[in-house]
Scaffold this active site. Structure first.
Site, PDB file in Angstrom:
ATOM      1  N   LYS A   1      15.841  -7.279  11.623  1.00 61.63           N
ATOM      2  CA  LYS A   1      16.309  -7.492  10.246  1.00 61.63           C
ATOM      3  C   LYS A   1      17.495  -8.462  10.217  1.00 61.63           C
ATOM      4  O   LYS A   1      17.624  -9.263   9.290  1.00 61.63           O
ATOM      5  CB  LYS A   1      16.678  -6.148   9.597  1.00 61.63           C
ATOM      6  CG  LYS A   1      15.496  -5.226   9.375  1.00 61.63           C
ATOM      7  CD  LYS A   1      14.521  -5.769   8.326  1.00 61.63           C
ATOM      8  CE  LYS A   1      13.430  -4.793   7.956  1.00 61.63           C
ATOM      9  NZ  LYS A   1      12.507  -5.289   6.948  1.00 61.63           N
TER      10      LYS A   1
ATOM     11  N   LYS B   1      -5.366  -2.457   5.241  1.00 59.57           N
ATOM     12  CA  LYS B   1      -6.570  -1.658   4.939  1.00 59.57           C
ATOM     13  C   LYS B   1      -7.338  -2.153   3.711  1.00 59.57           C
ATOM     14  O   LYS B   1      -8.426  -1.666   3.438  1.00 59.57           O
ATOM     15  CB  LYS B   1      -6.170  -0.197   4.689  1.00 59.57           C
ATOM     16  CG  LYS B   1      -5.439   0.450   5.850  1.00 59.57           C
ATOM     17  CD  LYS B   1      -5.065   1.893   5.552  1.00 59.57           C
ATOM     18  CE  LYS B   1      -3.824   2.019   4.706  1.00 59.57           C
ATOM     19  NZ  LYS B   1      -2.547   1.990   5.408  1.00 59.57           N
TER      20      LYS B   1
ATOM     21  N   SER C   1       0.812  -1.227   0.000  1.00 59.10           N
ATOM     22  CA  SER C   1       0.000   0.000   0.000  1.00 59.10           C
ATOM     23  C   SER C   1       0.837   1.265   0.000  1.00 59.10           C
ATOM     24  O   SER C   1       0.310   2.357  -0.181  1.00 59.10           O
ATOM     25  CB  SER C   1      -0.904   0.005   1.245  1.00 59.10           C
ATOM     26  OG  SER C   1      -0.099  -0.017   2.413  1.00 59.10           O
TER      27      SER C   1
ATOM     28  N   SER D   1      15.067  -6.884   3.579  1.00 59.60           N
ATOM     29  CA  SER D   1      15.785  -6.694   4.841  1.00 59.60           C
ATOM     30  C   SER D   1      16.180  -5.224   4.927  1.00 59.60           C
ATOM     31  O   SER D   1      15.393  -4.337   4.596  1.00 59.60           O
ATOM     32  CB  SER D   1      16.991  -7.640   4.837  1.00 59.60           C
ATOM     33  OG  SER D   1      17.816  -7.435   5.947  1.00 59.60           O
TER      34      SER D   1
ATOM     35  N   TYR E   1      14.891  -2.639  15.564  1.00 58.77           N
ATOM     36  CA  TYR E   1      14.702  -2.741  14.108  1.00 58.77           C
ATOM     37  C   TYR E   1      15.875  -3.505  13.497  1.00 58.77           C
ATOM     38  O   TYR E   1      15.679  -4.464  12.735  1.00 58.77           O
ATOM     39  CB  TYR E   1      14.593  -1.334  13.504  1.00 58.77           C
ATOM     40  CG  TYR E   1      14.460  -1.336  12.006  1.00 58.77           C
ATOM     41  CD1 TYR E   1      13.280  -1.743  11.395  1.00 58.77           C
ATOM     42  CD2 TYR E   1      15.525  -0.957  11.191  1.00 58.77           C
ATOM     43  CE1 TYR E   1      13.147  -1.764  10.016  1.00 58.77           C
ATOM     44  CE2 TYR E   1      15.409  -0.971   9.814  1.00 58.77           C
ATOM     45  CZ  TYR E   1      14.228  -1.371   9.230  1.00 58.77           C
ATOM     46  OH  TYR E   1      14.106  -1.409   7.870  1.00 58.77           O
TER      47      TYR E   1
HETATM   48  N1  LIG Z   1      12.387   3.320   3.883  1.00 61.88           N
HETATM   49  C1  LIG Z   1      13.597   2.934   4.205  1.00 61.88           C
HETATM   50  O1  LIG Z   1      14.527   3.766   4.371  1.00 61.88           O
HETATM   51  C2  LIG Z   1      13.916   1.458   4.344  1.00 61.88           C
HETATM   52  C3  LIG Z   1      15.265   1.078   4.424  1.00 61.88           C
HETATM   53  C4  LIG Z   1      15.578  -0.268   4.548  1.00 61.88           C
HETATM   54  C5  LIG Z   1      14.558  -1.218   4.598  1.00 61.88           C
HETATM   55  N2  LIG Z   1      13.258  -0.828   4.517  1.00 61.88           N
HETATM   56  C6  LIG Z   1      12.228  -1.884   4.582  1.00 61.88           C
HETATM   57  O2  LIG Z   1      11.385  -1.806   3.451  1.00 61.88           O
HETATM   58  C7  LIG Z   1      10.132  -2.416   3.760  1.00 61.88           C
HETATM   59  C8  LIG Z   1       9.024  -1.513   3.242  1.00 61.88           C
HETATM   60  O3  LIG Z   1       9.028  -0.303   3.985  1.00 61.88           O
HETATM   61  P1  LIG Z   1       8.777   1.120   3.321  1.00 61.88           P
HETATM   62  O4  LIG Z   1      10.006   1.921   3.488  1.00 61.88           O
HETATM   63  O5  LIG Z   1       8.191   0.992   1.987  1.00 61.88           O
HETATM   64  O6  LIG Z   1       7.711   1.715   4.389  1.00 61.88           O
HETATM   65  P2  LIG Z   1       6.180   2.145   4.256  1.00 61.88           P
HETATM   66  O7  LIG Z   1       6.021   3.130   3.152  1.00 61.88           O
HETATM   67  O8  LIG Z   1       5.787   2.559   5.631  1.00 61.88           O
HETATM   68  O9  LIG Z   1       5.426   0.789   3.858  1.00 61.88           O
HETATM   69  C9  LIG Z   1       5.288  -0.248   4.804  1.00 61.88           C
HETATM   70  C10 LIG Z   1       4.289  -1.263   4.296  1.00 61.88           C
HETATM   71  O10 LIG Z   1       4.199  -2.322   5.264  1.00 61.88           O
HETATM   72  C11 LIG Z   1       2.842  -2.561   5.560  1.00 61.88           C
HETATM   73  N3  LIG Z   1       2.683  -3.021   6.945  1.00 61.88           N
HETATM   74  C12 LIG Z   1       3.120  -2.435   8.076  1.00 61.88           C
HETATM   75  N4  LIG Z   1       2.750  -3.158   9.148  1.00 61.88           N
HETATM   76  C13 LIG Z   1       2.057  -4.223   8.663  1.00 61.88           C
HETATM   77  C14 LIG Z   1       1.395  -5.332   9.260  1.00 61.88           C
HETATM   78  N5  LIG Z   1       1.342  -5.528  10.589  1.00 61.88           N
HETATM   79  N6  LIG Z   1       0.781  -6.243   8.454  1.00 61.88           N
HETATM   80  C15 LIG Z   1       0.794  -6.065   7.120  1.00 61.88           C
HETATM   81  N7  LIG Z   1       1.376  -5.035   6.496  1.00 61.88           N
HETATM   82  C16 LIG Z   1       2.001  -4.125   7.278  1.00 61.88           C
HETATM   83  C17 LIG Z   1       2.110  -1.260   5.299  1.00 61.88           C
HETATM   84  O11 LIG Z   1       0.793  -1.558   4.912  1.00 61.88           O
HETATM   85  P3  LIG Z   1      -0.534  -1.150   5.704  1.00 61.88           P
HETATM   86  O12 LIG Z   1      -0.168  -0.108   6.730  1.00 61.88           O
HETATM   87  O13 LIG Z   1      -1.442  -0.631   4.610  1.00 61.88           O
HETATM   88  O14 LIG Z   1      -1.015  -2.425   6.286  1.00 61.88           O
HETATM   89  C18 LIG Z   1       2.900  -0.685   4.121  1.00 61.88           C
HETATM   90  O15 LIG Z   1       2.350  -1.123   2.903  1.00 61.88           O
HETATM   91  C19 LIG Z   1      10.106  -2.623   5.279  1.00 61.88           C
HETATM   92  O16 LIG Z   1      10.364  -3.990   5.548  1.00 61.88           O
HETATM   93  C20 LIG Z   1      11.268  -1.762   5.757  1.00 61.88           C
HETATM   94  O17 LIG Z   1      11.835  -2.260   6.937  1.00 61.88           O
HETATM   95  C21 LIG Z   1      12.905   0.490   4.391  1.00 61.88           C
END
Ligand SMILES: NC(=O)c1ccc[n+]([C@@H]2O[C@H](COP(=O)([O-])OP(=O)(O)OC[C@H]3O[C@@H](n4cnc5c(N)ncnc54)[C@H](OP(=O)(O)O)[C@@H]3O)[C@@H](O)[C@H]2O)c1
Length: 286
Positions: free
Chosen positions: A166, A45, A21, A148, A162
């Site tokens: 990971k 959602k 999402s 990760s 966090y």
């Molecule tokens: N952004 C960064 O800098 C970064 C860096 C390294 C790794 N990551 C990793 O990338 C992945 C994606 O994160 P993002 O940066 O794209 O963040 P984001 O924009 O906040 O997206 C997070 C997604 O995870 C879903 N989510 C959260 N809690 C959940 C739950 N309990 N059950 C099901 N879905 C859930 C949310 O969906 P809903 O809220 O709609 O359910 C949303 O679609 C994560 O694993 C994060 O740790 C991010």
């Protein structure tokens, strides 16, 4: 095409992608849809599949259907996999991407908060992996890609839970690769660095990390730096391209960091003495 995929020539591979999402998941869903994949994206959602038009589709024949999933619920995980199987009779790729971050010092983070972090990031991925494994084993093929983080390999102060969640995923996938290879299933990790997504605004701050905390000043400074780096980080499409590459490669490597800068940092971490790595992390985040 470089690195022919295990079903190359047939891009209508069925992908189950958690956390579609927002951010990396949303960008990946769109990236794959444009290239003909049948993407079943999940969100807590989502209303669920309706008969008729898919949520989004592309002239390539690809589409995105959004299905409800809370990765912290076993029943919800089971239900999401069943929904995809009812529609497609197979799952070629699981992308375990859903995740969030809890920030605060170790002393200020309660056990309950730490458990929540692991329940979503680690057990959430494990629940999904365990649901798709019997399906992929019967198919005699499948691919599992776990999102990760660079923070799995370089633990960052005030993000310890966090980083630990990971790191645990990295250990899981290292073993998983061996166990599932005989069944034709390939597992790997994608490690994004700072990426501009909803991750920053969804971050949960430990309840005890307020002004009364002895860590308060240093924590807020470190958090400010993290937030700034994330919001000025790479666009999520950059991670989407790497995930697509991991689907298409015949033999995906165990892990792939996103971006040259982060690849260099991880190589330096292996080469430099650990006291120097610790000093550098401290200069940036402590
Ligand atoms: N952004 C960064 O800098 C970064 C860096 C390294 C790794 N990551 C990793 O990338 C992945 C994606 O994160 P993002 O940066 O794209 O963040 P984001 O924009 O906040 O997206 C997070 C997604 O995870 C879903 N989510 C959260 N809690 C959940 C739950 N309990 N059950 C099901 N879905 C859930 C949310 O969906 P809903 O809220 O709609 O359910 C949303 O679609 C994560 O694993 C994060 O740790 C991010």
């Amino acid at each position: 095409m470089k690195g022919m995929g295990f079903m190359s020539g047939n891009n209508s591979q069925v992908v189950l992608l958690t956390g579609a999402s927002s951010g990396i998941g949303k960008a990946t869903a769109e990236w794959l849809m444009e290239r003909g994949f049948h993407v079943y994206g999940t969100s807590r959602k989502a209303a669920g599949i309706k008969d008729g038009q898919p949520f989004q589709s592309s002239p390539s024949g690809g589409f995105i259907e959004m299905i409800p999933l809370d990765v912290s619920s076993e029943a919800s995980a089971e239900n999401a996999v069943r929904t995809v199987l009812e529609r497609e009779r197979r799952i070629d790729v699981l992308i375990s991407n859903a995740g969030m971050g809890i920030a605060g010092s170790i002393e200020d983070t309660s056990i309950q908060e730490a458990e929540t972090q692991f329940d979503i990031n680690f057990f959430g991925a494990l629940r999904m992996i365990r649901q798709v494994l019997p399906v992929m084993r019967k198919q005699g093929r499948g691919r599992i890609i776990v999102v990760s983080s660079v923070a799995a390999l370089i633990s960052i102060p005030y993000q310890s839970m966090y980083s630990a969640s990971k790191s645990a995923l990295e250990a899981l996938v290292e073993a998983l690769r061996h166990e599932v290879a005989p069944f034709g299933i390939k597992a790997c990790l994608v490690e994004p660095g700072d990426t501009r997504t909803g991750f920053t605004s969804s971050r949960v701050i430990a309840e005890a990390a307020g002004e009364d905390s002895p860590y308060y000043g240093r924590f807020r400074k470190s958090l400010g730096r993290m937030e700034h780096d994330e919001q000025n980080g790479a666009p999520p499409e950059k991670v989407a391209g790497v995930i697509h590459g991991m689907i298409m490669r015949k033999n995906p490597p165990i892990r792939k960091a996103v971006g040259l800068g982060y690849k260099t940092i991880l190589i330096l971490k292996r080469l430099l003495p650990s006291w120097l790595v610790e000093k550098l992390v401290g200069m940036l985040y402590a």
